[in-house]
Design a protein around this motif. Structure first.
Motif, PDB file in Angstrom:
ATOM      1  N   LEU A   1      47.722  53.816  46.031  1.00  0.00           N
ATOM      2  CA  LEU A   1      46.857  52.610  46.603  1.00  0.00           C
ATOM      3  C   LEU A   1      47.784  52.338  47.231  1.00  0.00           C
ATOM      4  CD1 LEU A   1      45.177  51.699  42.655  1.00  0.00           C
ATOM      5  CD2 LEU A   1      44.380  52.936  44.947  1.00  0.00           C
ATOM      6  N   MET A   2      49.148  52.407  47.115  1.00  0.00           N
ATOM      7  CA  MET A   2      50.528  51.754  47.656  1.00  0.00           C
ATOM      8  C   MET A   2      49.665  51.379  49.540  1.00  0.00           C
ATOM      9  SD  MET A   2      52.544  49.294  47.222  1.00  0.00           S
ATOM     10  CE  MET A   2      53.114  49.699  45.675  1.00  0.00           C
ATOM     11  N   PRO A   3      49.351  52.275  50.089  1.00  0.00           N
ATOM     12  CA  PRO A   3      49.133  52.227  51.772  1.00  0.00           C
ATOM     13  C   PRO A   3      47.904  51.538  51.564  1.00  0.00           C
ATOM     14  CG  PRO A   3      49.971  54.741  50.870  1.00  0.00           C
ATOM     15  CD  PRO A   3      49.547  54.338  49.209  1.00  0.00           C
ATOM     16  N   SER A   4      47.429  51.604  50.713  1.00  0.00           N
ATOM     17  CA  SER A   4      46.513  50.529  50.792  1.00  0.00           C
ATOM     18  C   SER A   4      46.730  49.374  50.831  1.00  0.00           C
ATOM     19  CB  SER A   4      45.175  50.699  50.133  1.00  0.00           C
ATOM     20  OG  SER A   4      44.759  52.015  50.648  1.00  0.00           O
ATOM     21  N   PHE A   5      47.259  48.586  49.783  1.00  0.00           N
ATOM     22  CA  PHE A   5      47.602  47.309  49.368  1.00  0.00           C
ATOM     23  C   PHE A   5      48.931  47.169  50.799  1.00  0.00           C
ATOM     24  CE2 PHE A   5      48.358  48.711  44.315  1.00  0.00           C
ATOM     25  CZ  PHE A   5      46.220  47.529  43.993  1.00  0.00           C
ATOM     26  N   MET A   6      49.371  47.609  51.183  1.00  0.00           N
ATOM     27  CA  MET A   6      50.652  47.348  52.458  1.00  0.00           C
ATOM     28  C   MET A   6      49.411  46.989  53.864  1.00  0.00           C
ATOM     29  SD  MET A   6      53.793  50.395  52.529  1.00  0.00           S
ATOM     30  CE  MET A   6      53.926  49.732  53.852  1.00  0.00           C
ATOM     31  N   ALA A   7      48.169  48.025  53.220  1.00  0.00           N
ATOM     32  CA  ALA A   7      47.558  47.375  54.713  1.00  0.00           C
ATOM     33  C   ALA A   7      46.363  46.009  54.460  1.00  0.00           C
ATOM     34  CB  ALA A   7      46.440  48.885  55.050  1.00  0.00           C
ATOM     35  N   ILE A   8      46.156  45.994  53.166  1.00  0.00           N
ATOM     36  CA  ILE A   8      45.664  44.686  53.138  1.00  0.00           C
ATOM     37  C   ILE A   8      47.067  43.395  54.120  1.00  0.00           C
ATOM     38  CG2 ILE A   8      44.886  43.006  50.992  1.00  0.00           C
ATOM     39  CD1 ILE A   8      44.079  45.439  50.031  1.00  0.00           C
ATOM     40  N   GLY A   9      48.094  44.068  53.146  1.00  0.00           N
ATOM     41  CA  GLY A   9      48.735  42.414  53.337  1.00  0.00           C
ATOM     42  C   GLY A   9      49.318  42.085  55.013  1.00  0.00           C
ATOM     43  N   ILE A  10      49.105  43.422  55.941  1.00  0.00           N
ATOM     44  CA  ILE A  10      49.053  43.518  56.852  1.00  0.00           C
ATOM     45  C   ILE A  10      48.107  43.058  57.868  1.00  0.00           C
ATOM     46  CG2 ILE A  10      49.470  45.234  59.275  1.00  0.00           C
ATOM     47  CD1 ILE A  10      51.235  46.664  57.414  1.00  0.00           C
TER      48      ILE A  10
ATOM     49  N   ALA B   1      38.042  49.250  50.969  1.00  0.00           N
ATOM     50  CA  ALA B   1      37.011  50.191  50.999  1.00  0.00           C
ATOM     51  C   ALA B   1      37.905  51.088  50.688  1.00  0.00           C
ATOM     52  CB  ALA B   1      36.415  50.269  52.062  1.00  0.00           C
ATOM     53  N   SER B   2      38.956  51.358  51.018  1.00  0.00           N
ATOM     54  CA  SER B   2      39.529  52.944  50.696  1.00  0.00           C
ATOM     55  C   SER B   2      40.379  52.312  49.060  1.00  0.00           C
ATOM     56  CB  SER B   2      41.439  52.828  51.158  1.00  0.00           C
ATOM     57  OG  SER B   2      42.305  52.040  51.359  1.00  0.00           O
ATOM     58  N   VAL B   3      40.270  51.625  49.038  1.00  0.00           N
ATOM     59  CA  VAL B   3      41.285  51.288  46.966  1.00  0.00           C
ATOM     60  C   VAL B   3      39.546  51.533  46.684  1.00  0.00           C
ATOM     61  CG1 VAL B   3      42.005  49.563  45.542  1.00  0.00           C
ATOM     62  CG2 VAL B   3      43.240  49.482  47.640  1.00  0.00           C
ATOM     63  N   ALA B   4      38.127  51.486  47.237  1.00  0.00           N
ATOM     64  CA  ALA B   4      36.999  51.039  45.879  1.00  0.00           C
ATOM     65  C   ALA B   4      36.960  52.946  45.656  1.00  0.00           C
ATOM     66  CB  ALA B   4      36.340  50.548  46.584  1.00  0.00           C
ATOM     67  N   ILE B   5      37.712  53.673  46.988  1.00  0.00           N
ATOM     68  CA  ILE B   5      36.968  54.829  47.132  1.00  0.00           C
ATOM     69  C   ILE B   5      37.894  55.681  46.513  1.00  0.00           C
ATOM     70  CG2 ILE B   5      37.310  57.067  48.411  1.00  0.00           C
ATOM     71  CD1 ILE B   5      36.350  54.962  51.093  1.00  0.00           C
ATOM     72  N   PHE B   6      39.366  55.218  46.145  1.00  0.00           N
ATOM     73  CA  PHE B   6      40.178  55.941  45.174  1.00  0.00           C
ATOM     74  C   PHE B   6      39.469  56.112  43.657  1.00  0.00           C
ATOM     75  CE2 PHE B   6      43.954  55.065  48.520  1.00  0.00           C
ATOM     76  CZ  PHE B   6      43.625  56.548  48.398  1.00  0.00           C
ATOM     77  N   GLY B   7      39.232  54.897  43.399  1.00  0.00           N
ATOM     78  CA  GLY B   7      38.487  54.095  41.490  1.00  0.00           C
ATOM     79  C   GLY B   7      40.181  54.396  41.256  1.00  0.00           C
ATOM     80  N   GLN B   8      39.611  54.787  40.638  1.00  0.00           N
ATOM     81  CA  GLN B   8      40.124  54.126  38.493  1.00  0.00           C
ATOM     82  C   GLN B   8      41.135  55.314  38.302  1.00  0.00           C
ATOM     83  OE1 GLN B   8      37.704  54.548  34.842  1.00  0.00           O
ATOM     84  NE2 GLN B   8      35.929  52.338  36.029  1.00  0.00           N
ATOM     85  N   ASP B   9      41.359  56.441  38.422  1.00  0.00           N
ATOM     86  CA  ASP B   9      41.931  57.687  38.046  1.00  0.00           C
ATOM     87  C   ASP B   9      43.828  57.410  39.513  1.00  0.00           C
ATOM     88  OD1 ASP B   9      40.629  58.315  36.656  1.00  0.00           O
ATOM     89  OD2 ASP B   9      39.467  59.652  37.642  1.00  0.00           O
ATOM     90  N   ALA B  10      42.864  56.281  39.900  1.00  0.00           N
ATOM     91  CA  ALA B  10      44.832  56.561  41.312  1.00  0.00           C
ATOM     92  C   ALA B  10      45.579  55.672  40.492  1.00  0.00           C
ATOM     93  CB  ALA B  10      43.562  55.545  42.434  1.00  0.00           C
ATOM     94  N   GLY B  11      46.701  56.305  41.288  1.00  0.00           N
ATOM     95  CA  GLY B  11      47.800  55.832  40.913  1.00  0.00           C
ATOM     96  C   GLY B  11      48.502  54.834  41.467  1.00  0.00           C
TER      97      GLY B  11
END
Length: 85
Positions: free
Chosen positions: A36-45, A22-32
C-alpha cells in the motif's frame, strides 16, 4: 474569473488522489503495508498539489469581502479606559 494560474496542479492532484484511493480499495484486505505504500505516497503528493487551490480560494474570499466585526462581551481595549462608576 479571468485568472486561471492554478488550474492544472489542483485538478491533477485530485485525480492523483482519486486513483490512489481506488488502488487502495483494489488491493483489498490482504495487502500488506509495503503493497500500500506507493498508494499512500500518491495520496500525499496529490494532496500537496491541491494546496495552490486552497490558497487561491482563500485569497479571493479575503479580498472580495469587507472585514466583519465580531461582537464580544468584553470591552474593547483600544477604546480607552472604561469608567466603572
Amino acid at each position: 474569473m479571468g485568472d486561471r494560474r492554478v488550474s492544472r496542479p489542483p485538478s491533477s492532484g485530485r485525480s492523483t488522489c482519486g486513483v490512489a484511493i481506488a488502488s487502495v480499495a483494489i488491493f483489498g484486505q490482504d495487502a500488506g503495508m509495503l503493497d500500500l505504500m506507493p498508494s499512500f505516497m500518491a495520496i500525499g503528493i496529490g494532496g500537496d498539489l491541491t494546496i495552490p487551490l486552497t490558497a487561491t480560494v482563500l485569497g479571493v474570499i479575503l479580498t472580495s469581502r469587507p472585514p466583519t466585526r465580531i461582537s464580544s462581551p468584553w470591552p474593547d481595549p483600544r477604546a480607552g479606559a472604561v469608567s466603572r462608576a
